[in-house]
Write a protein that holds these residues in place. Structure first.
Motif, short mmCIF file in Angstrom:
data_model
loop_
_atom_site.label_atom_id
_atom_site.label_comp_id
_atom_site.label_asym_id
_atom_site.label_seq_id
_atom_site.Cartn_x
_atom_site.Cartn_y
_atom_site.Cartn_z
N ASN A 1 40.68 27.80 44.47
CA ASN A 1 41.64 26.77 44.07
C ASN A 1 41.71 25.57 45.01
N GLY B 1 40.17 22.02 46.70
CA GLY B 1 39.17 20.97 46.76
C GLY B 1 38.42 21.10 48.08
N SER C 1 36.46 18.52 43.53
CA SER C 1 37.64 19.28 43.17
C SER C 1 37.27 20.74 42.89
N TRP C 2 38.28 21.58 42.75
CA TRP C 2 38.04 23.01 42.54
C TRP C 2 37.21 23.25 41.27
N SER C 3 37.49 22.48 40.23
CA SER C 3 36.79 22.66 38.96
C SER C 3 35.48 21.90 38.87
N SER D 1 36.09 16.46 39.39
CA SER D 1 36.29 15.20 40.11
C SER D 1 35.44 15.20 41.37
N SER E 1 43.87 21.34 45.05
CA SER E 1 42.68 21.60 44.26
C SER E 1 41.90 20.33 43.92
N TRP E 2 42.45 19.20 44.29
CA TRP E 2 41.84 17.93 43.90
C TRP E 2 40.77 17.48 44.87
N SER E 3 40.09 16.40 44.50
CA SER E 3 39.06 15.79 45.33
C SER E 3 39.68 14.63 46.09
N SER E 4 39.43 14.53 47.39
CA SER E 4 40.10 13.51 48.18
C SER E 4 39.20 12.96 49.27
N GLU F 1 44.21 15.22 54.39
CA GLU F 1 44.50 16.17 53.29
C GLU F 1 43.67 17.45 53.41
#
Length: 123
Positions: free
Chosen positions: A30, A32, A51-53, A56, A101-104, A109
């Motif tokens: 979960n 990123g 990102s996790w998925s 992104s 879980s996002w891309s940063s 972060e």
């Protein structure tokens, strides 16, 4: 929590390397993930994130079109395929796991960091 980066080395300009980042299941699930790098005398800078998925993906302008980030969630592993390497890509490369879980692109972060792997590109 563990992140282990590997795959660095010495390569001539124009060559390729593939970095891997193996994570513990707790770190990887979960989250990123991102790659950063730090050259001697310079600040750590963003390279790429996912990102996790894998929905992104972000790249620094300096590596766009040459580097490709990917991840294999069942294997808890992230990759950075680096092609057309340049001497200015020389740095210690770090993998990191983000708070969410996002891309940063934002260094602050990222909560967990690996030990780094040296990439040296000769001219």
């Amino acid at each position: 929590v563990q992140l282990q980066a590997s795959g660095g080395g010495l390569v001539q300009a124009g060559g390729s390397l593939r970095l891997s980042c193996a994570a513990s299941r707790r770190t990887f699930s979960n989250n990123g993930m991102g790659w950063f790098r730090q050259a001697p005398g310079k600040e750590r800078e963003f390279v790429a994130s996912i990102s996790w998925s894998s929905g992104s993906i972000l790249y620094a302008d300096s590596v766009k079109g040459r580097f490709t980030i990917s991840r294999d969630n069942p294997k808890n592993t992230m990759y950075l395929q680096m092609n057309s390497l340049k001497p200015e890509d020389t740095a210690v490369y770090y993998c990191a796991a983000a708070l969410g879980s996002w891309s940063s692109r934002a260094l602050h972060e990222y909560l967990y960091w690996g030990q780094g792997t040296q990439v040296t590109v000769s001219s």
